[in-house]
Motif scaffolding. Structure first.
Motif, PDB file in Angstrom:
ATOM      1  N   VAL A 140       0.841  -1.201   0.000  1.00 28.73           N
ATOM      2  CA  VAL A 140       0.000   0.000   0.000  1.00 28.73           C
ATOM      3  C   VAL A 140       0.879   1.256   0.000  1.00 28.73           C
ATOM      4  CG1 VAL A 140      -1.795   1.285   1.234  1.00 28.73           C
ATOM      5  CG2 VAL A 140      -1.798  -1.216   1.297  1.00 28.73           C
ATOM      6  N   PRO A 141       1.032   1.902  -1.148  1.00 34.81           N
ATOM      7  CA  PRO A 141       1.809   3.152  -1.151  1.00 34.81           C
ATOM      8  C   PRO A 141       1.081   4.212  -0.316  1.00 34.81           C
ATOM      9  CG  PRO A 141       1.531   2.302  -3.377  1.00 34.81           C
ATOM     10  CD  PRO A 141       0.601   1.520  -2.498  1.00 34.81           C
ATOM     11  N   ILE A 142       1.783   4.818   0.622  1.00 33.22           N
ATOM     12  CA  ILE A 142       1.160   5.857   1.446  1.00 33.22           C
ATOM     13  C   ILE A 142       1.609   7.247   0.999  1.00 33.22           C
ATOM     14  CG2 ILE A 142       0.854   4.324   3.430  1.00 33.22           C
ATOM     15  CD1 ILE A 142       3.209   5.825   4.792  1.00 33.22           C
ATOM     16  N   MET A 143       2.629   7.289   0.186  1.00 31.87           N
ATOM     17  CA  MET A 143       3.117   8.577  -0.318  1.00 31.87           C
ATOM     18  C   MET A 143       3.885   8.337  -1.610  1.00 31.87           C
ATOM     19  SD  MET A 143       5.677   8.709   2.858  1.00 31.87           S
ATOM     20  CE  MET A 143       6.385  10.335   2.695  1.00 31.87           C
ATOM     21  N   GLU A 144       4.117   9.408  -2.314  1.00 32.64           N
ATOM     22  CA  GLU A 144       4.828   9.363  -3.591  1.00 32.64           C
ATOM     23  C   GLU A 144       6.012  10.318  -3.498  1.00 32.64           C
ATOM     24  OE1 GLU A 144       5.417   8.868  -6.884  1.00 32.64           O
ATOM     25  OE2 GLU A 144       4.377   6.970  -6.606  1.00 32.64           O
ATOM     26  N   GLY A 145       7.049  10.054  -4.273  1.00 27.92           N
ATOM     27  CA  GLY A 145       8.114  11.034  -4.432  1.00 27.92           C
ATOM     28  C   GLY A 145       9.057  11.140  -3.248  1.00 27.92           C
ATOM     29  N   CYS A 146      10.013  12.072  -3.379  1.00 30.06           N
ATOM     30  CA  CYS A 146      10.997  12.281  -2.317  1.00 30.06           C
ATOM     31  C   CYS A 146      11.542  13.691  -2.421  1.00 30.06           C
ATOM     32  CB  CYS A 146      12.140  11.281  -2.456  1.00 30.06           C
ATOM     33  SG  CYS A 146      13.379  11.496  -1.163  1.00 30.06           S
ATOM     34  N   ASN A 147      11.707  14.334  -1.265  1.00 31.90           N
ATOM     35  CA  ASN A 147      12.254  15.702  -1.241  1.00 31.90           C
ATOM     36  C   ASN A 147      13.701  15.732  -0.809  1.00 31.90           C
ATOM     37  OD1 ASN A 147       9.732  16.619  -1.812  1.00 31.90           O
ATOM     38  ND2 ASN A 147       9.226  17.230   0.289  1.00 31.90           N
ATOM     39  N   HIS A 148      14.298  14.543  -0.614  1.00 29.33           N
ATOM     40  CA  HIS A 148      15.548  14.608   0.119  1.00 29.33           C
ATOM     41  C   HIS A 148      16.793  14.917  -0.709  1.00 29.33           C
ATOM     42  CE1 HIS A 148      17.604  14.560   3.780  1.00 29.33           C
ATOM     43  NE2 HIS A 148      18.580  13.940   3.155  1.00 29.33           N
ATOM     44  N   PHE A 149      16.889  14.430  -1.901  1.00 28.26           N
ATOM     45  CA  PHE A 149      18.071  14.670  -2.738  1.00 28.26           C
ATOM     46  C   PHE A 149      19.382  14.189  -2.128  1.00 28.26           C
ATOM     47  CE2 PHE A 149      14.934  17.547  -4.484  1.00 28.26           C
ATOM     48  CZ  PHE A 149      15.047  17.278  -5.844  1.00 28.26           C
ATOM     49  N   CYS A 150      19.443  12.919  -1.771  1.00 30.90           N
ATOM     50  CA  CYS A 150      20.754  12.317  -1.503  1.00 30.90           C
ATOM     51  C   CYS A 150      21.525  12.472  -2.820  1.00 30.90           C
ATOM     52  CB  CYS A 150      20.597  10.843  -1.129  1.00 30.90           C
ATOM     53  SG  CYS A 150      19.581  10.636   0.352  1.00 30.90           S
ATOM     54  N   THR A 151      22.816  12.757  -2.730  1.00 25.92           N
ATOM     55  CA  THR A 151      23.505  13.251  -3.940  1.00 25.92           C
ATOM     56  C   THR A 151      23.652  12.201  -5.043  1.00 25.92           C
ATOM     57  OG1 THR A 151      25.631  12.739  -2.923  1.00 25.92           O
ATOM     58  CG2 THR A 151      24.810  15.014  -2.691  1.00 25.92           C
ATOM     59  N   TYR A 152      23.531  10.919  -4.689  1.00 26.39           N
ATOM     60  CA  TYR A 152      23.705   9.856  -5.680  1.00 26.39           C
ATOM     61  C   TYR A 152      22.399   9.461  -6.345  1.00 26.39           C
ATOM     62  CZ  TYR A 152      22.059   7.591  -1.463  1.00 26.39           C
ATOM     63  OH  TYR A 152      21.325   7.300  -0.342  1.00 26.39           O
ATOM     64  N   CYS A 153      21.244   9.966  -5.885  1.00 26.77           N
ATOM     65  CA  CYS A 153      19.965   9.296  -6.109  1.00 26.77           C
ATOM     66  C   CYS A 153      19.056   9.983  -7.132  1.00 26.77           C
ATOM     67  CB  CYS A 153      19.229   9.181  -4.781  1.00 26.77           C
ATOM     68  SG  CYS A 153      17.703   8.239  -4.901  1.00 26.77           S
ATOM     69  N   VAL A 154      18.481   9.188  -8.027  1.00 31.76           N
ATOM     70  CA  VAL A 154      17.592   9.728  -9.064  1.00 31.76           C
ATOM     71  C   VAL A 154      16.128   9.795  -8.626  1.00 31.76           C
ATOM     72  CG1 VAL A 154      18.996   8.847 -10.979  1.00 31.76           C
ATOM     73  CG2 VAL A 154      17.112   7.466 -10.100  1.00 31.76           C
ATOM     74  N   VAL A 155      15.788   9.175  -7.507  1.00 32.94           N
ATOM     75  CA  VAL A 155      14.361   9.044  -7.169  1.00 32.94           C
ATOM     76  C   VAL A 155      13.623  10.394  -7.125  1.00 32.94           C
ATOM     77  CG1 VAL A 155      12.706   8.222  -5.443  1.00 32.94           C
ATOM     78  CG2 VAL A 155      14.641   6.786  -6.082  1.00 32.94           C
ATOM     79  N   PRO A 156      14.202  11.460  -6.530  1.00 27.33           N
ATOM     80  CA  PRO A 156      13.464  12.738  -6.530  1.00 27.33           C
ATOM     81  C   PRO A 156      13.219  13.275  -7.941  1.00 27.33           C
ATOM     82  CG  PRO A 156      15.239  12.774  -4.911  1.00 27.33           C
ATOM     83  CD  PRO A 156      15.452  11.550  -5.755  1.00 27.33           C
ATOM     84  N   TYR A 157      14.077  12.904  -8.891  1.00 24.35           N
ATOM     85  CA  TYR A 157      13.891  13.329 -10.283  1.00 24.35           C
ATOM     86  C   TYR A 157      12.833  12.456 -10.954  1.00 24.35           C
ATOM     87  CZ  TYR A 157      18.372  15.479  -9.205  1.00 24.35           C
ATOM     88  OH  TYR A 157      19.364  16.191  -8.609  1.00 24.35           O
ATOM     89  N   ALA A 158      12.932  11.154 -10.677  1.00 25.45           N
ATOM     90  CA  ALA A 158      12.044  10.208 -11.366  1.00 25.45           C
ATOM     91  C   ALA A 158      10.625  10.238 -10.815  1.00 25.45           C
ATOM     92  CB  ALA A 158      12.615   8.794 -11.250  1.00 25.45           C
ATOM     93  N   ARG A 159      10.489  10.518  -9.516  1.00 28.41           N
ATOM     94  CA  ARG A 159       9.161  10.422  -8.899  1.00 28.41           C
ATOM     95  C   ARG A 159       8.658  11.747  -8.332  1.00 28.41           C
ATOM     96  NH1 ARG A 159       6.454   5.617  -8.000  1.00 28.41           N
ATOM     97  NH2 ARG A 159       7.542   3.837  -8.843  1.00 28.41           N
TER      98      ARG A 159
END
Ligand code: SAH
Ligand code: SF4
Ligand code: F3S
Length: 354
Positions: A140-159
């Protein structure tokens, strides 16, 4: 399916790469397509439509997608010609406000793909169509995306940016899932601790659903796992397995990763969780060979892992991702050395050999 992507009754196959968030999206897509009269097949060569749900987290993950599309194109040259639809984080990476590449670039790279759609374009937004009968364990997804911007990570860009689903809607959904046979739920988010308005309150509320037996969640990050959340985790239905990504045991590397904690703070947090929930088991994510990681810095990661005693770890060799902050740093740990570090941790944690 929306936008008349699939006009008449089709036989569809879904290939899912990446994390459980993608798994959950694929389940939602399958429920929607089946609900519209299309039929799911487990054999790709019988499908009239192939949906590829993609992951961008490492270069290898994107390469697997390119490989699959090429393989399909070769098969198509013979008799079989499915319509290929691309969705997931590679499409997100080409679409978002902070795109890592353009849609045109992606289309040029994948001329065999007919359509590029985000998951919400394919199935619409929540609430989810619920599958019937329901599996015993549901994501069950409870949230989408990410605001954190760990320097290696694409997730905030992709989601994209973090958005929480309303608490009441989640409770209603889990109650409906339980009525249809679900016994356990796994709550999903890139950092569930930052669920708004309050993750502890969500856990407490879900505890009260009668026939629900188990509540697990992924992922909790170590910087905002509050005392209130730890207290809520003591609830009898909350799974005693906690995934708490550490990424590195060296403070300089953590800082370069934009992970806002020190190795000492991580150890203290683990001690606090163990005092509150002695039977807890811990798993983690680690990146080896981040830019500039020396042998001494890696040794600190090994030392931390020995002390904490994780029961499982997902160990990744650093993969430079265009568009991220760390991409500007030299990827200076050799592939052979990354492999060596990976093997050391794999033997220590996942095979318990050292
Ligand atoms: N939201 C989760 C998971 C993010 S992606 C979290 O914050 O932990 C899952 C894992 O992939 C990360 O924890 C990290 O260990 C790994 N990862 C992400 N980007 C990577 C990269 N560029 N190279 C290697 N591993 C990476
Ligand atoms: Fe990526 Fe960091 Fe966000 Fe996790 S918290 S998804 S590692 S940017
Ligand atoms: Fe998951 Fe990969 Fe996207 S790890 S969030 S599917 S980039």
């Amino acid at each position: 399916m929306r936008y008349n992507t699939l006009v008449k009754s089709q036989i569809y196959f879904i290939k899912t790469f990446g994390c459980q968030m993608n798994e959950a999206d694929s389940q939602r897509l399958a429920a929607a397509l089946t609900g519209q009269g299309h039929r799911l097949t487990s054999q790709i060569d019988q499908a009239t439509v192939v949906v590829i749900n993609t992951c961008s987290v490492r270069e290898a993950a994107e390469n697997r997608v390119f490989g699959l599309v090429e393989k399909l194109a070769k098969l198509s040259a013979k008799s079989y010609q499915p319509k290929v639809i691309l969705t997931g984080c590679m499409v997100g990476s080409a679409r978002g406000k902070r795109r890592r590449y353009t849609l045109t670039q992606l289309k040029n790279r994948l001329p065999q793909v007919k359509e590029f759609k985000t998951i919400s374009e394919l199935v619409g937004d929540y609430p989810l169509p619920v599958t019937r009968p329901c599996p015993a364990e549901v994501l069950v997804p409870i949230m989408e995306g990410c605001n954190h911007f760990c320097t290696y990570c694409v997730v905030p860009y992709a989601r994209g940016a973090e958005v929480s689903r309303p608490l009441d809607a989640l409770v209603t959904e889990v109650e409906a899932l339980v009525k249809q046979g679900a016994k356990a739920v796994t709550l999903l988010g890139q950092n569930v601790n930052s669920y708004q308005p309050d993750f502890a309150a969500l856990l407490r509320r879900l505890q009260t659903i009668n026939r629900l037996q188990k509540i697990a969640f992924l992922t909790s990050n170590p910087w905002d796992l509050t005392d209130e959340i730890i207290a809520a985790m003591r609830g009898p239905k909350v799974d005693r397995q906690l995934h708490l990504p550490v990424q590195s045991g060296d403070d300089v590397i953590l800082k370069k990763m934009n992970r806002p904690y020190t190795a000492a703070a991580y150890r203290q947090l683990v001690a606090k969780i163990r005092r509150a929930i002695p039977e807890i088991r811990l798993s983690t994510d680690i990146i080896v060979g981040f830019p500039g990681e020396t042998r001494a810095q890696f040794a600190r990661t090994v030392a931390l892992c020995r002390q904490v005693g994780f029961n499982q770890a997902y160990i990744a060799r650093y993969s430079p991702r265009p568009g991220t902050a760390a991409f500007r740093l030299a990827d200076d740990v050799t592939p052979a050395e990354k492999k060596r570090r990976w093997q050391v941790l794999e033997a220590l944690i996942n095979r318990g050999k050292i």
